[in-house]
Design a protein around this motif. Structure first.
Motif, mmCIF file in Angstrom:
data_model
loop_
_atom_site.group_PDB
_atom_site.id
_atom_site.type_symbol
_atom_site.label_atom_id
_atom_site.label_comp_id
_atom_site.label_asym_id
_atom_site.label_seq_id
_atom_site.Cartn_x
_atom_site.Cartn_y
_atom_site.Cartn_z
ATOM 1 N N LEU A 398 5.650 -4.848 -2.021
ATOM 2 C CA LEU A 398 6.098 -3.802 -0.202
ATOM 3 C C LEU A 398 7.427 -4.047 -0.129
ATOM 4 N N GLU A 399 7.413 -6.077 -0.066
ATOM 5 C CA GLU A 399 8.469 -6.562 0.463
ATOM 6 C C GLU A 399 9.515 -6.285 -0.377
ATOM 7 N N THR A 400 9.173 -6.083 -1.772
ATOM 8 C CA THR A 400 10.126 -6.310 -2.947
ATOM 9 C C THR A 400 10.723 -4.946 -3.268
ATOM 10 N N GLY A 401 10.296 -4.517 -2.956
ATOM 11 C CA GLY A 401 10.223 -2.952 -3.461
ATOM 12 C C GLY A 401 9.812 -2.386 -5.319
ATOM 13 N N LEU A 402 9.146 -3.178 -5.057
ATOM 14 C CA LEU A 402 8.177 -2.810 -6.514
ATOM 15 C C LEU A 402 7.669 -1.085 -6.228
ATOM 16 N N PRO A 403 7.129 -0.678 -7.448
ATOM 17 C CA PRO A 403 7.358 0.700 -7.643
ATOM 18 C C PRO A 403 5.562 0.894 -6.740
ATOM 19 N N GLU A 404 5.751 2.105 -6.170
ATOM 20 C CA GLU A 404 4.164 3.194 -5.244
ATOM 21 C C GLU A 404 3.113 2.584 -6.330
ATOM 22 N N ALA A 405 3.700 2.847 -7.615
ATOM 23 C CA ALA A 405 2.012 3.300 -8.145
ATOM 24 C C ALA A 405 1.359 1.627 -8.431
ATOM 25 N N HIS A 406 2.424 1.012 -8.176
ATOM 26 C CA HIS A 406 1.819 -0.798 -7.867
ATOM 27 C C HIS A 406 1.241 -0.728 -7.015
ATOM 28 N N VAL A 407 1.794 -0.628 -5.786
ATOM 29 C CA VAL A 407 1.242 -0.326 -4.809
ATOM 30 C C VAL A 407 0.498 -0.190 -4.680
ATOM 31 N N ARG A 408 -0.444 1.294 -4.813
ATOM 32 C CA ARG A 408 -1.487 1.298 -4.743
ATOM 33 C C ARG A 408 -2.561 1.335 -5.729
#
Length: 441
Positions: A398-408
């Motif tokens: 989240l802090e590095t702005g990776l894609p939302e799908a990866h965070v989920r």
């Protein structure tokens, strides 16, 4: 609530299967229609003259001797002759005429047959059950006629026809000397005992060592009863009908002399066709020669095999391996529909968000982190350690702005690990599905 990895795998597996099924079904529509029957295994090569045992090795008297015999009597039977007839009718037909009848044995070779033909004062020649006048030949063309000729060796109708032709009269109506009677219990039991033992019944006087090996003629185990030529003036025991009652649903083949008849399943629409087809083609050979009963039976079974492979009847053909694709094709649309329905149902479940659950990744991260802190005071399980690691990775994503799908995906993995920890602690209130709703209630 996050979608479990197993459900996600099932959902996309259903979609992949649906795609494969659709592709196979569409490709199969390009197949051309090819309808054919299996080729009958019955032999097609002609049998050389004399190779089937049809020559009896008999001789006839000289032409001069036969001429003298015919001169002395209107009807002459040579030694070895087997034909029978109604003596009263034939004697009455030739009385007062110059017609002479010479009856010779069956199975003569060509030289012996020529010697019989050279008897010039013989008007009607009977060789075996073949009846000619040197130019014309009289022969039956109905099942009763063939049955009388080959079961009784009767030639009455044929002789009377040629006599009428030579005296200029109309041919008389045919007579059928073949009569049936029910076999006695003793007669029937004598036959049935062999059949129960798995053996063919060969009556005294019949000539059959063993049933020809023709497995494609009748499905299942057929029963065979073989008898010699029957007496012309006595009713013939109807073994076929009686045995069909004793052995229901079993093919029954009965042979009287050179006459073969079928009883058993589907006899009404099959027996006459088989008999007419067989004797319509081979009667000319059978009546003039002395074929062994085994040869006649083998040829009959070959014809039955041909009829079954021809598909003339609505009966099962001999086994042919089925085409798996033909069996599977009707089910493919249903399989496709089922896979698509499963994919849509699982997708709807994954998309559904229960009330009270965090809707954004930051909110889920905060709630799961709080849960992990509470649980860490109660457990040091490896699943908790893995869950904390997944939460740390999600926070960095989240802090590095990776894609939302990866965070989920990271949060789903962390939730699954924390759920495992709660189940191992025996604390359902610490399961993410319950804790997250309660934390925001």
């Amino acid at each position: 609530m996050a979608e479990a990895p197993v459900l996600r795998a099932v959902r996309f597996a259903a979609l992949a299967i649906a795609v494969v099924v659709l592709v196979v079904f569409l490709l199969a529509q390009r197949r051309a229609v090819d309808v054919s029957y299996g080729e009958s295994p019955s032999p097609r090569e002609p049998v050389p003259e004399g190779a089937a045992g049809e020559l009896a090795g008999l001789t006839v008297p000289s032409v001069e001797e036969m001429t003298a015999l015919v001169e002395a009597a209107p009807v002459v039977r040579l030694p070895g002759a087997t034909a029978t007839w109604d003596e009263a009718l034939v004697d009455a037909a030739v009385a007062g005429t110059d017609v002479r009848v010479l009856v010779a044995p069956a199975g003569l070779d060509e030289d012996e047959r020529d010697r019989v033909r050279d008897v010039e004062n013989a008007t009607v020649l009977v060789m075996g059950t073949e009846v000619t006048d040197g130019v014309n030949q009289a022969y039956p063309d109905t099942i009763p006629g063939w049955r009388a000729q080959f079961a009784l060796a009767d030639v009455t109708n044929e002789v009377l026809d040629l006599v009428a032709l030579h005296v200029g009269d109309l041919a008389p109506a045919d007579v059928d000397p073949f009569r049936r009677r029910e076999p006695t219990p003793q007669e029937l039991e004598a036959v049935a005992v062999d059949l129960r033992d798995g053996l063919p019944h060969v009556a005294q006087g019949a000539a059959l060592d063993d049933v020809p090996d023709k497995p494609d003629a009748f499905p299942g185990d057929a029963l065979y009863a073989v008898f010699p030529v029957q007496e012309r003036d006595a009713p013939v025991p109807d073994y076929g009908s009686a045995l069909a009652s004793v052995f229901p649903d079993r093919p029954v083949v009965v042979m009287y002399g050179n006459w073969v008849e079928y009883h058993g399943p589907h006899a009404d629409d099959f027996a006459e066709v088989a008999a007419a087809s067989f004797y319509g083609q081979f009667s000319d050979r059978i009546d003039a020669y002395a074929y062994p009963q085994a040869v006649i039976l083998a040829a009959y079974l070959d014809r039955v095999t041909d009829l079954r492979y021809a598909g003339l009847f609505d009966r099962p053909l001999p086994y042919l391996a089925p085409d798996p694709l033909d069996i599977a094709l009707p089910a493919l649309p249903w399989a496709f529909t089922g896979c698509v329905a499963a994919f849509l149902a699982l997708s709807a479940r994954a998309a559904r968000v229960r009330p009270g659950e965090p809707r954004t990744s930051p909110a889920r991260l905060a709630a799961l982190s709080a849960l992990a802190v509470e649980v860490s005071a109660l457990s040091r399980d490896a699943s908790l350690t893995r869950g904390l690691a997944r939460l740390g990775s999600a926070r960095e994503a989240l802090e590095t702005g990776l894609p939302e799908a990866h965070v989920r995906r990271l949060l789903d993995a962390a939730e699954a690990e924390l759920d495992t920890t709660a189940r191992q602690l025996g604390r359902p209130d610490y399961r993410p599905s319950a804790y997250l709703r309660g934390s925001l209630a």
